[in-house]
Write a protein that holds these residues in place. Sequence first.
Motif, mmCIF file in Angstrom:
data_model
loop_
_atom_site.group_PDB
_atom_site.id
_atom_site.type_symbol
_atom_site.label_atom_id
_atom_site.label_comp_id
_atom_site.label_asym_id
_atom_site.label_seq_id
_atom_site.Cartn_x
_atom_site.Cartn_y
_atom_site.Cartn_z
ATOM 1 N N GLY A 197 7.069 -11.723 23.664
ATOM 2 C CA GLY A 197 8.133 -11.283 24.568
ATOM 3 C C GLY A 197 8.021 -11.950 25.929
ATOM 4 N N ILE A 198 6.796 -12.088 26.420
ATOM 5 C CA ILE A 198 6.578 -12.753 27.706
ATOM 6 C C ILE A 198 6.931 -14.235 27.601
ATOM 7 C CG2 ILE A 198 4.850 -13.399 29.428
ATOM 8 C CD1 ILE A 198 3.342 -10.818 28.665
ATOM 9 N N ALA A 199 6.510 -14.864 26.505
ATOM 10 C CA ALA A 199 6.813 -16.279 26.293
ATOM 11 C C ALA A 199 8.319 -16.503 26.256
ATOM 12 C CB ALA A 199 6.167 -16.771 25.000
ATOM 13 N N ARG A 200 9.013 -15.627 25.557
ATOM 14 C CA ARG A 200 10.466 -15.728 25.458
ATOM 15 C C ARG A 200 11.114 -15.649 26.844
ATOM 16 N NH1 ARG A 200 14.516 -14.476 21.637
ATOM 17 N NH2 ARG A 200 16.478 -13.930 22.642
ATOM 18 N N ASN A 201 10.726 -14.652 27.608
ATOM 19 C CA ASN A 201 11.306 -14.476 28.942
ATOM 20 C C ASN A 201 11.005 -15.664 29.846
ATOM 21 O OD1 ASN A 201 12.320 -11.977 28.198
ATOM 22 N ND2 ASN A 201 10.590 -10.833 29.048
ATOM 23 N N PHE A 202 9.798 -16.199 29.721
ATOM 24 C CA PHE A 202 9.417 -17.335 30.559
ATOM 25 C C PHE A 202 10.285 -18.551 30.245
ATOM 26 C CE2 PHE A 202 6.938 -21.155 31.492
ATOM 27 C CZ PHE A 202 6.592 -20.930 32.819
ATOM 28 N N ILE A 203 10.480 -18.829 28.970
ATOM 29 C CA ILE A 203 11.283 -19.986 28.574
ATOM 30 C C ILE A 203 12.738 -19.805 28.987
ATOM 31 C CG2 ILE A 203 12.160 -21.276 26.580
ATOM 32 C CD1 ILE A 203 9.416 -20.630 25.232
ATOM 33 N N VAL A 204 13.263 -18.608 28.812
ATOM 34 C CA VAL A 204 14.646 -18.331 29.217
ATOM 35 C C VAL A 204 14.793 -18.486 30.731
ATOM 36 C CG1 VAL A 204 16.418 -16.536 29.387
ATOM 37 C CG2 VAL A 204 15.168 -16.859 27.243
ATOM 38 N N ASP A 205 13.822 -17.982 31.483
ATOM 39 C CA ASP A 205 13.856 -18.129 32.941
ATOM 40 C C ASP A 205 13.776 -19.597 33.340
ATOM 41 O OD1 ASP A 205 14.020 -15.408 33.273
ATOM 42 O OD2 ASP A 205 11.900 -15.128 33.757
ATOM 43 N N LEU A 206 12.925 -20.343 32.665
ATOM 44 C CA LEU A 206 12.770 -21.768 32.965
ATOM 45 C C LEU A 206 14.076 -22.507 32.685
ATOM 46 C CD1 LEU A 206 10.541 -23.656 33.969
ATOM 47 C CD2 LEU A 206 9.898 -24.066 31.583
ATOM 48 N N HIS A 207 14.723 -22.146 31.598
ATOM 49 C CA HIS A 207 16.018 -22.747 31.263
ATOM 50 C C HIS A 207 17.064 -22.416 32.325
ATOM 51 C CE1 HIS A 207 20.048 -22.639 29.353
ATOM 52 N NE2 HIS A 207 19.643 -23.754 28.769
ATOM 53 N N SER A 208 17.057 -21.184 32.808
ATOM 54 C CA SER A 208 18.033 -20.777 33.826
ATOM 55 C C SER A 208 17.828 -21.533 35.134
ATOM 56 C CB SER A 208 17.937 -19.269 34.080
ATOM 57 O OG SER A 208 16.746 -18.935 34.773
ATOM 58 N N LEU A 209 16.619 -22.067 35.323
ATOM 59 C CA LEU A 209 16.311 -22.843 36.526
ATOM 60 C C LEU A 209 16.558 -24.337 36.327
ATOM 61 C CD1 LEU A 209 13.029 -20.998 37.568
ATOM 62 C CD2 LEU A 209 15.218 -20.943 38.786
ATOM 63 N N GLY A 210 17.058 -24.704 35.148
ATOM 64 C CA GLY A 210 17.447 -26.094 34.933
ATOM 65 C C GLY A 210 16.715 -26.849 33.849
ATOM 66 N N ALA A 211 15.635 -26.291 33.307
ATOM 67 C CA ALA A 211 14.871 -26.996 32.271
ATOM 68 C C ALA A 211 15.670 -27.077 30.974
ATOM 69 C CB ALA A 211 13.547 -26.282 32.018
ATOM 70 N N ARG A 212 15.590 -28.214 30.301
ATOM 71 C CA ARG A 212 16.295 -28.391 29.037
ATOM 72 C C ARG A 212 15.356 -28.877 27.925
ATOM 73 N NH1 ARG A 212 18.929 -25.617 31.437
ATOM 74 N NH2 ARG A 212 21.164 -25.647 31.908
ATOM 75 N N LYS A 213 14.500 -29.843 28.219
ATOM 76 C CA LYS A 213 13.573 -30.383 27.219
ATOM 77 C C LYS A 213 12.198 -29.733 27.417
ATOM 78 C CE LYS A 213 15.790 -34.962 27.434
ATOM 79 N NZ LYS A 213 16.447 -34.868 28.756
ATOM 80 N N ILE A 214 11.803 -28.882 26.487
ATOM 81 C CA ILE A 214 10.556 -28.133 26.635
ATOM 82 C C ILE A 214 9.701 -28.261 25.378
ATOM 83 C CG2 ILE A 214 9.525 -25.880 27.099
ATOM 84 C CD1 ILE A 214 12.163 -25.016 28.373
ATOM 85 N N SER A 215 8.430 -28.571 25.568
ATOM 86 C CA SER A 215 7.459 -28.599 24.473
ATOM 87 C C SER A 215 6.517 -27.411 24.645
ATOM 88 C CB SER A 215 6.665 -29.909 24.493
ATOM 89 O OG SER A 215 5.671 -29.902 23.495
ATOM 90 N N LEU A 216 6.465 -26.551 23.634
ATOM 91 C CA LEU A 216 5.630 -25.350 23.664
ATOM 92 C C LEU A 216 4.446 -25.531 22.722
ATOM 93 C CD1 LEU A 216 5.222 -22.349 24.512
ATOM 94 C CD2 LEU A 216 6.635 -21.738 22.521
ATOM 95 N N ALA A 217 3.242 -25.489 23.262
ATOM 96 C CA ALA A 217 2.036 -25.695 22.452
ATOM 97 C C ALA A 217 1.553 -24.390 21.838
ATOM 98 C CB ALA A 217 0.927 -26.305 23.304
ATOM 99 N N GLY A 218 1.063 -24.483 20.603
ATOM 100 C CA GLY A 218 0.470 -23.336 19.940
ATOM 101 C C GLY A 218 -1.013 -23.239 20.251
ATOM 102 N N LEU A 219 -1.678 -22.286 19.610
ATOM 103 C CA LEU A 219 -3.106 -22.086 19.836
ATOM 104 C C LEU A 219 -3.937 -22.988 18.929
ATOM 105 C CD1 LEU A 219 -3.434 -18.190 20.043
ATOM 106 C CD2 LEU A 219 -2.851 -19.814 21.848
ATOM 107 N N PRO A 220 -5.087 -23.438 19.408
ATOM 108 C CA PRO A 220 -6.028 -24.178 18.568
ATOM 109 C C PRO A 220 -6.796 -23.183 17.701
ATOM 110 C CG PRO A 220 -6.999 -23.827 20.702
ATOM 111 C CD PRO A 220 -5.597 -23.264 20.782
ATOM 112 N N PRO A 221 -7.666 -23.645 16.803
ATOM 113 C CA PRO A 221 -8.529 -22.714 16.059
ATOM 114 C C PRO A 221 -9.573 -22.140 17.017
ATOM 115 C CG PRO A 221 -9.087 -24.975 15.515
ATOM 116 C CD PRO A 221 -7.834 -25.029 16.341
ATOM 117 N N MET A 222 -9.185 -21.102 17.737
ATOM 118 C CA MET A 222 -10.009 -20.617 18.845
ATOM 119 C C MET A 222 -11.323 -20.000 18.387
ATOM 120 S SD MET A 222 -7.558 -17.491 20.050
ATOM 121 C CE MET A 222 -7.205 -16.082 18.988
ATOM 122 N N GLY A 223 -11.434 -19.680 17.110
ATOM 123 C CA GLY A 223 -12.705 -19.198 16.594
ATOM 124 C C GLY A 223 -13.741 -20.296 16.477
#
Length: 292
Positions: A197-223
């Motif tokens: 939910g936080i990630a979603r809101n952040f991306i939507v907010d970023l888009h509202s500020l003008g961002a269009r091309k966004i790369s979102l990284a996932g998690l590595p094998p943190m174990g």
Amino acid sequence: MESSHTLLAAVLLWLHLFLILIVTARAKVPAIIVFGDSSVDAGNNNQVPTIARSNFRPYGRDFYGGKPTGRFCNGRLATDFISEAFGLRPFVPAYLDPAYNISDFAVGVTFASAGSGYDNATSDVLGVIPLWKELEYYKDYQKRLRAYLGDGKAIDTLTNALYIISIGTNDFLENYYVVPQRRIQYTIDAYQEFLIGIARNFIVDLHSLGARKISLAGLPPMGCMPLERAENLANACMETYNTVAMSFNAKLSDLVVKLNKEVPGLQLVFSNPFSVLLQMITNPSLYGKSYI
């Protein structure tokens, strides 16, 4: 920590480049703008009162001049290589680094803070910059960019820039599994949904500020991070953590699909380093190494 971040940087580099080239084929990328944690922090934490710093050797030994900059690796980060690949500067400076100014940031800047996460409570653990504050710095950057370039050119830069988000590991390894508050409030699945939910809101907010091309990284094998392996029997990866990472990555991937459908003009891609990095760790001989 150094070797894990260096390896992660290499994996993220190739994954980001592959996906970015698809999304931005033949498109002009005037700047690289970065948000996240230690995987993309170029020295912002040097300017805040926290122990989460890497401004000492052996960090930076392979960077220009052989000096530590605040990057959590021996040389450059994935974002530095990406910037160079697009014909920009060979490194992306930290927004809070006093050695740089808006003329440097006009073609690339990182607001990332090592130890940060999607959850505000995560940044509180080590007293680092929370994600919401990174966005506030970005708003300040926009004002400075307009003053420097003029409204028209600044808007063009902000619209056509490549935005990279790399964050999330600390929410689990430094917060959920260490500090009891979130474990009392949420099951692990519910906590993942909270972060999504936080990630979603952040991306939507970023888009509202003008961002269009966004790369979102996932998690590595943190174990398989060095500390987690050191705390496990026989130096093995902690599979519980890896399972959580895979689950969270699946949720992030679903989020990307949904947002691309819902948000007009958004070009959001998901870069998942999990499988490639896990293969490097479990089969190092494939990469000319005996141990990773």
